[in-house]
Design an enzyme around this catalytic site. Structure first.
Site, PDB file in Angstrom:
ATOM      1  CB  ALA A  82       0.426  -8.475  -4.309  1.00 48.67           C
ATOM      2  CB  ALA A  83       5.048  -8.744  -1.739  1.00 51.68           C
ATOM      3  CB  THR A 100       4.758 -13.644  -5.299  1.00 55.92           C
ATOM      4  OG1 THR A 100       3.919 -14.811  -5.369  1.00 55.92           O
ATOM      5  CG2 THR A 100       4.227 -12.458  -4.965  1.00 55.92           C
ATOM      6  CB  THR A 130      10.576  -3.568   2.435  1.00 57.89           C
ATOM      7  OG1 THR A 130      10.999  -3.693   3.968  1.00 57.89           O
ATOM      8  CG2 THR A 130      11.360  -4.492   1.472  1.00 57.89           C
ATOM      9  CG  ASP A 131      13.262  -0.836   6.712  1.00 55.48           C
ATOM     10  OD1 ASP A 131      12.803  -2.080   6.457  1.00 55.48           O
ATOM     11  OD2 ASP A 131      13.147  -0.333   7.650  1.00 55.48           O
ATOM     12  CD  GLU A 132      13.195  -6.771   6.154  1.00 52.39           C
ATOM     13  OE1 GLU A 132      13.842  -7.737   5.639  1.00 52.39           O
ATOM     14  OE2 GLU A 132      12.404  -7.082   7.007  1.00 52.39           O
ATOM     15  CE1 TYR A 155       9.230  -9.212   1.608  1.00 52.25           C
ATOM     16  CE2 TYR A 155      10.977  -8.134   3.097  1.00 52.25           C
ATOM     17  CZ  TYR A 155       9.625  -8.190   2.731  1.00 52.25           C
ATOM     18  OH  TYR A 155       8.757  -6.794   2.506  1.00 52.25           O
ATOM     19  CB  SER A 158      12.271 -11.245  -3.751  1.00 49.66           C
ATOM     20  OG  SER A 158      11.781 -11.015  -2.442  1.00 49.66           O
ATOM     21  CE  LYS A 159       8.433  -5.299  -1.497  1.00 46.18           C
ATOM     22  NZ  LYS A 159       7.235  -5.504  -1.954  1.00 46.18           N
ATOM     23  CE  LYS A 194       5.472 -11.099   8.283  1.00 45.27           C
ATOM     24  NZ  LYS A 194       4.623 -10.262   7.310  1.00 45.27           N
TER      25      LYS A 194
END
Ligand code: NAD
Ligand code: DAU
Length: 349
Positions: A82-83, A100, A130-132, A155, A158-159, A194
Site C-alpha cells: 500500500a502506497a 501513507t 522502488t528503484d527510484e 514520492y 517517502s519510499k 501512468k
C-alpha cells in the site's frame, strides 16, 4: 500461513493477491486496502469469492485499525504494497505521500512488532519498494543493492524514508524484515495516470500523447506478473534482513517506447501505420525528472533463481489488447464511477 497483503486492490497488489490466492489454497490471505482513487476491487473480481481470501477496507494511517487486525487474524507474514505511487501527484501533494508511505509504514511496523515481539520465528515483514530511491543514473551503470540512496521526488523520498524505517526495525528490534526495490511495472489493471496505460487510452481516443521534456528519459520495464513471481520467491526464500533488486533488463527511452506503443496499437486497432505517432506531443518536463533508471538484478537471480520471463513485445501486445478489450474497466476508473459503487458496498467497513 495467514498473510496480510496491503494495497492488494492496486495495480501490482492485485496481481500479487491473485497469485497467492490461486497458488496457495491452504494460506489465508487478507487484503487490506483503503480503496483510494488507485484501488479498485474490480481488479480482483475473478478471485473475490475464493474461500482463502478476505478483503478488509482500511487505511494504514489508522494505527488502531492495524492493531485490531493483527489481534483478529494473528498474521504470520505481511507483504506491504500500500502506497501513494504516482510521482506527479507527489509533486502537488507531498504530505499525502509522507502520511501513507512513511507514517502508514511505521504504523504497520509497530503493529507487527507489538504482536510478534518475542515470537519472531517463522514471521516475515516484506516491504515492497522502488528503484527510484537510488536517484538518477547517467548513461552508464546500474543500481545495485549497495547503491547509495538519493531520492529526488517527494514520492521517492517517502519510499526511501519507509525503507530506512523498515531496516531500522530490523537492526533495533530484530523484526524479521525483507525488502525489494523494483523498476517500472507494466501490464493489465494499471491506473491510467501512468505512462503506458495513459498512452494506450489516448491513442484509442485520438488524444495528444504528452511526452515530458525531450523524451530521452530511460526506464527499465518489467511485466507485472514477473514482479509478483519475484515477490513470492522473496517472501518464501529471501534471507531475513536482506534487500533484493528486481528488474526487467529492458531499458527504453520514453520516446522510443511511445513510438513502439503507437505502432503496436495502430496494428491492433486496424489503423494505418503512422496514425498514432501523429499524436505525439512534447510537453513541459516533470520537475526533478530522473534521467535514467537501470537495475542490476543479479543478486536475486544468483541467490534465489528468479529472472524475468515475459518477452517485452509479447507483454506489451497483451497489455494493449487488455486495455482495448476492457473499456468498461477503463471508463469506471477514469470517471470515478467505480468509487461510488464500492462506497455503497464497503462504506461502513
Ligand atoms: P497503486 O497506486 O496502483 O496501488 C496502491 C494501492 O494502495 C491502492 O489499491 C490504494 O488504494 C492502496 N492505498 C493507498 N493508500 C493507502 C492507505 N493509506 N491505506 C491502505 N491502502 C492504501 O500502486 P502500484 O503501482 O501497484 O504500487 C504498489 C507498490 O509497489 C507501492 O509500494 C509502490 O511504491 C511499489 N512499486 C511500484 C512500481 C510500479 O512500477 N508501479 C515499481 C516498483 C515499486
Ligand atoms: O521505477 C519504479 C517506479 O515507476 C514506481 O516506483 C512508481 O510507483 C511508478 O509510478 C513508476 O514511476 P515513473 O515516474 O517512472 O512512472 P510514470 O509512468 O509516471 O512515467 C514513466 C516515464 O514516462 C517517466 O520518465 C515520465 C514519463 N511520462 C509519464 C507520463 C505519465 C511522460 O513522458 N508522459 C506522461 O504523460
Amino acid at each position: 500461513m495467514t498473510l496480510l497483503i496491503t494495497g492488494g486492490a492496486g495495480f501490482i497488489g492485485s496481481h500479487v493477491v491473485r497469485l497467492f490466492v490461486q497458488r496457495y489454497p491452504h494460506y489465508r490471505i487478507v487484503n487490506l486496502d483503503a480503496l483510494t482513487y488507485a484501488g479498485n476491487l474490480a481488479n480482483l473480481r475473478d478471485i473475490e469469492q475464493a474461500p482463502n481470501y478476505t478483503f478488509v477496507r482500511g487505511d494504514i494511517r489508522d494505527a488502531i485499525l492495524l492493531d485490531n487486525l493483527f489481534e483478529e487474524y494473528s498474521f504470520d507474514a505481511v507483504i506491504h504494497l500500500a502506497a501513494e505511487s504516482h510521482v506527479d501527484r507527489s509533486i502537488s501533494h507531498p504530505l499525502t505521500f509522507v502520511e501513507t508511505n512513511v507514517i502508514g509504514t511505521v504504523n504497520l511496523l509497530n503493529a507487527a512488532l507489538k504482536h510478534w515481539e518475542g515470537r519472531f520465528d517463522g514471521k516475515r515483514f516484506y516491504h515492497v519498494s522502488t528503484d527510484e530511491v537510488y536517484g538518477s543514473l547517467g548513461s552508464e551503470g546500474y543500481f545495485t543493492e549497495e547503491s547509495p540512496y538519493d531520492p529526488r521526488s517527494p514520492y521517492s523520498a517517502s519510499k526511501a524514508a519507509s525503507d530506512h524505517f523498515v531496516r531500522a526495525y530490523f537492526h533495533t528490534y530484530g523484526l524479521p524484515i525483507v525488502l525489494s526495490n523494483c523498476s517500472n511495472n507494466y501490464g493489465p489493471y494499471q491506473f491510467p495516470e501512468k505512462l503506458i496505460p495513459l498512452m494506450i487510452n489516448n491513442i484509442r481516443e485520438g488524444r495528444p500523447l504528452p511526452v515530458y521534456g525531450d523524451g530521452r528519459n530511460v526506464r527499465d520495464w518489467l511485466w507485472v506478473i514477473d514482479h509478483a513471481e519475484a515477490v513470492d520467491t522473496i517472501l518464501h526464500r529471501g534471507r531475513v534482513g536482506e534487500t533484493y533488486n528486481i528488474g526487467g533488463n529492458n531499458e527504453w527511452a520514453n520516446i522510443d517506447l511511445v513510438k513502439f506503443l503507437c505502432d503496436l496499437t495502430d496494428e491492433l486497432l486496424g489503423r494505418s501505420p503512422g496514425t498514432a505517432r501523429q499524436l505525439i506531443t512534447f510537453v513541459k518536463d516533470r520537475p526533478g525528472h530522473d534521467r535514467r533508471y537501470a537495475i542490476d538484478a543479479s543478486k536475486i537471480r544468483r541467490e534465489l533463481g528468479w529472472k524475468p520471463s515475459m518477452p517485452f513485445e509479447v507483454g506489451l501486445r497483451t497489455t494493449i489488447q487488455w486495455y482495448l478489450e476492457n473499456t468498461e474497466w477503463l471508463q469506471y476508473v477514469i470517471s470515478g464511477e467505480y468509487r461510488v459503487y464500492y462506497e455503497k458496498h464497503y462504506g461502513n467497513l
